[in-house]
Structures are given as structure tokens and as C-alpha cells.
Design a protein around this motif. Sequence first.
Motif, PDB file in Angstrom:
ATOM      1  N   TYR A   1       0.330  -0.597  17.365  1.00 56.26           N
ATOM      2  CA  TYR A   1      -0.690  -1.222  16.513  1.00 56.26           C
ATOM      3  C   TYR A   1      -0.493  -2.723  16.337  1.00 56.26           C
ATOM      4  N   LYS A   2       0.593  -3.261  16.867  1.00 55.97           N
ATOM      5  CA  LYS A   2       0.760  -4.709  16.835  1.00 55.97           C
ATOM      6  C   LYS A   2      -0.278  -5.352  17.750  1.00 55.97           C
ATOM      7  N   ASN A   3      -0.902  -6.430  17.273  1.00 56.77           N
ATOM      8  CA  ASN A   3      -1.954  -7.022  18.096  1.00 56.77           C
ATOM      9  C   ASN A   3      -2.228  -8.473  17.739  1.00 56.77           C
ATOM     10  N   TRP A   4      -2.824  -9.168  18.701  1.00 58.24           N
ATOM     11  CA  TRP A   4      -3.444 -10.469  18.500  1.00 58.24           C
ATOM     12  C   TRP A   4      -4.953 -10.284  18.580  1.00 58.24           C
TER      13      TRP A   4
ATOM     14  N   TRP B   1     -11.826 -10.649  20.852  1.00 53.51           N
ATOM     15  CA  TRP B   1     -10.916 -10.094  21.838  1.00 53.51           C
ATOM     16  C   TRP B   1      -9.672  -9.602  21.103  1.00 53.51           C
ATOM     17  N   THR B   2      -9.255  -8.374  21.353  1.00 53.89           N
ATOM     18  CA  THR B   2      -8.062  -7.812  20.711  1.00 53.89           C
ATOM     19  C   THR B   2      -7.081  -7.368  21.785  1.00 53.89           C
ATOM     20  N   ARG B   3      -5.843  -7.821  21.659  1.00 53.46           N
ATOM     21  CA  ARG B   3      -4.781  -7.526  22.633  1.00 53.46           C
ATOM     22  C   ARG B   3      -3.611  -6.878  21.899  1.00 53.46           C
ATOM     23  N   TYR B   4      -3.320  -5.621  22.236  1.00 47.27           N
ATOM     24  CA  TYR B   4      -2.223  -4.892  21.590  1.00 47.27           C
ATOM     25  C   TYR B   4      -0.921  -5.070  22.368  1.00 47.27           C
ATOM     26  N   ASP B   5       0.197  -4.910  21.634  1.00 47.03           N
ATOM     27  CA  ASP B   5       1.516  -5.117  22.260  1.00 47.03           C
ATOM     28  C   ASP B   5       2.000  -3.897  23.026  1.00 47.03           C
ATOM     29  N   GLY B   6       1.955  -2.761  22.353  1.00 43.83           N
ATOM     30  CA  GLY B   6       2.574  -1.563  22.908  1.00 43.83           C
ATOM     31  C   GLY B   6       1.587  -0.653  23.616  1.00 43.83           C
ATOM     32  N   ALA B   7       2.085   0.066  24.598  1.00 45.95           N
ATOM     33  CA  ALA B   7       1.250   1.024  25.340  1.00 45.95           C
ATOM     34  C   ALA B   7       1.195   2.350  24.585  1.00 45.95           C
TER      35      ALA B   7
END
Length: 458
Positions: free
Chosen positions: A355-358, A384-390
Motif C-alpha cells: 500500500y505504499k505509494n506515490w 498517476w499512482t505508483r505503488y512500491d510493493g508487488a
Amino acid sequence: MVKKLIVLLMLIQPMFAWAESHNDGAIDDSDEQKSIMEITMSPVDAVKIAGNLVYEGKYNSALQILTKMPQTGQNAVEIERWYLIAQIEQRRGNIDEAIKIYRKLLDEQPDLVKIRYELAQCYMLQEKWYRADYHLRLAMAGNDIPEPVKRNMMYYRYLVRQNKNWNVWFNFGVAPDNNINQVAGGEECITNPFGTFCRKLPEPISAVGYNANLGGNYEFKFGEHWRWKSDANLYGTVFRKHDYDDLYIGLSAGPRYVWTNGDIWLAGIGSRRLYGWDGYNWSYGGKLDMNYDFTRRLSAGIGTYVTNNIYDEYGKYMNGMSYSAYPRLSYSIDGTKYLILRGGVSRDDTANDIYKNWRYTVGLGFGSELPWGFFVYLEPSLSWTRYDGARWTVKNNKFTEITERDFGQRYTVSLSNNKLDFWGFVPTLTFGYTRRDSNIENRGYNKMSVEFTMRQKF
């Protein structure tokens, strides 16, 4: 042919009156009390004389000319005539009457910068600072404004900024929504050595929501520049399916500093959100809000936030810090139209990497005062949303580990009419379309909404 007007000028007791017919009878010069001079003039000349009388403070004489003039059919003359009547009301302290006239003129012809400027001054006299600020900003963008007037406008902006020490807002409305649960629907299938297995995904739910927004702020002044500002905001949407009811409560307070061209506010903030009438999350932290006027047309601002978020049910995944900044630019094209450029960047540092994101956002709004009292506002925005974890998800009929990437679009159009004024509220119709595309198949969706609200009039 210009219609000729008869002005009766009393020699002993100065007074102007309009004669509906021309009398060829002789004037009795022997009686000074009844001596009359007949002057034939055009409507333009008559309005000029009335204007001189207004500036000399001879309001009764000016009103006799202005109210008894026949309709000229000349738009510029009629505007000046009603402007002078409003000036008389304003100078006599009948501010509500003056406002009615100014607003009527602007409803018919919204590009009248002088009229909008006078309206802003009337709202200042009534200490309706937010309304004054709106009309003053538009008036300042007008063309061919004399330099002394520009300086006065800039000074008035400073006065407005200094005196905007309280405000209360209340909006309510109805909002049909064809996808309140924000899902795509359809089905999801997995293929393995034993065959293909499918499950139905939740379908979009349509419902009519009832929303309301109530809030206010107050500033306690310590002096010319420093004050303590506090505000509170309550927003709620209620549906027949109460599982999707949404309630938000926000509070903030802190010192604010005001100077000639800008202001800065540092505040502590806290909020509580309920979803489906169950606790959803708490947030607390701080914010820094800054505004600055570069020119009479161009203004800028930025809001920065740092919050700690605590979730009632999903805390072990989503608890954590959020950091965000939202810059904005406002440009007044002229006395009726303006642009607002919004941006945003935010970071969520949650307990779980999934759930970590920019998140990045940009939007461009266009607002315009139109003839016959209409107002329109359009704003397309992108995110634009970019998450850290898969995360493990289904794609191409098999389980796959994917790092989520989302792209969102939102388009809104709002339309209102200032003539439809109900106790200071104006009905506003807003059409919205939202689309989210995601590299995770069941995370994308489309939704349309129509919102009917009663908003405070500016």
C-alpha cells in the motif's frame, strides 16, 4: 434621431424635472418663485448632468432626472443611468439596494469592470469579505484600468486579506451515482491443471446520494499582521444502501501571518472518517498553507501536509505517515474569466509495502461569468499512482505478482445561474465522469455522476 428631453431648472430652488410635452406658453419673468429655464438636451447630456449632481451630493435632483428619463434604447446610457442610481443608494447607505442594481447589471453584462469593482466595495462595507475578494479579483483583471484605481484595488485586496477573519459555509444537494462502490464488475477466471475456475466480481451499484457540507473558520487578531486561525469542516454523503455512507470531520488551528501581498498559516490538524457508519481512520499532524499575489492577475499558493494515519480495521497494513504538497496558480484572464492550475504530489508510507505509494495529480480549471446570470466552471484532471510493493493477483487466467500502476481521469462541468437566488443559495448542477485504468484488471472502473447542490452565492 436622438430623443429630445426637456429639463426644467428652477432658478430660486434648483431642481430638475422631465417634461413629457413641450409647452409654448410664455414664462412669467415677473414672479421669481416660478421662473423656469427650458433646456433641450440628449439623453447622454442628461446623464452627464445627473452624474455631476451625484458627485456634488445633490442626490434628490439627480434622482429626478434618472428616474423620470424615458427608456432611451441605448445600452451604454442605460447602464450609466442605473450605475448612478446605485451610486446614490450606496452613498446614502442603502447598500442592499445598491448591490441589487450592480448584480442586475452584471447578470446582463458580466464584463462591466467598473460595476464589479463597486460591487466588491459594497460587500466590503457589509464585511462580506469572501464575496468581496471574488469580485475584486475579477475586477482587477480588467483592461484599461487607470493607475490610481489599480493602486486602490491592490490596497483593497490587502484590506480584504486582513479582514477575512470569519466565514461560514453550507452546501447541500442530491447526487445520483452509477458506481458508488467503484468496481468494474464482470468475472475473474483461473486456469490450472484441473481446469478453469471463475468467480463473479462485484457489480457496480447505482444509487442516489444526499450530501451536505457544513464548515466555518474564525481568526482572532493579535495585531495588524498576526492572528490565530481555527476552522472546522463536516462533510457527509448518505445513500439508501448505508454500507457506502461516508462522513468526514476535520479540525485545524494555528497562527497565521498576513502581509500586503500574501499570507502564511501554520496549523495543527486532525480528522476522523466514518464509512458505512463504522470507524474507518483517524489522522493528525500539521499543515503549512501559503498564498501570494504576484500581479493583479496572477496569484499562487501551496498547501503542504504531514499526517499520521491510524486505521480502525486495516491498521496492520495501512497505518503510517502521509506527506503531500498541492501547489496552485490562479490567473484572471479578464473581468469575467479565470484559470486555475492545480498540481499535487503525495507519499503514503504504510505498514505494508503493497500500500505504499506515490501519487501525482494535475488539473486545469476554467471559470467564466456569462450573460443572463449564468456561471460555468470546467475542470479536467489527471492522476498517476505508483505503488512500491508487488501483490499477487489474477492476470491472463493465472496468479501473477504485479506492482500496481494506476492512471485516473476526471472531468467535471458545473453550471449555475445567479438569478436563481434562494436566501443566498444558488442551485448548481455538476456533471462528472471518472475513469481509472490499472495494470491490475479488477482495479479499473468507470463512473458517472450528476450532482445537484445549493451553494452559497458569490
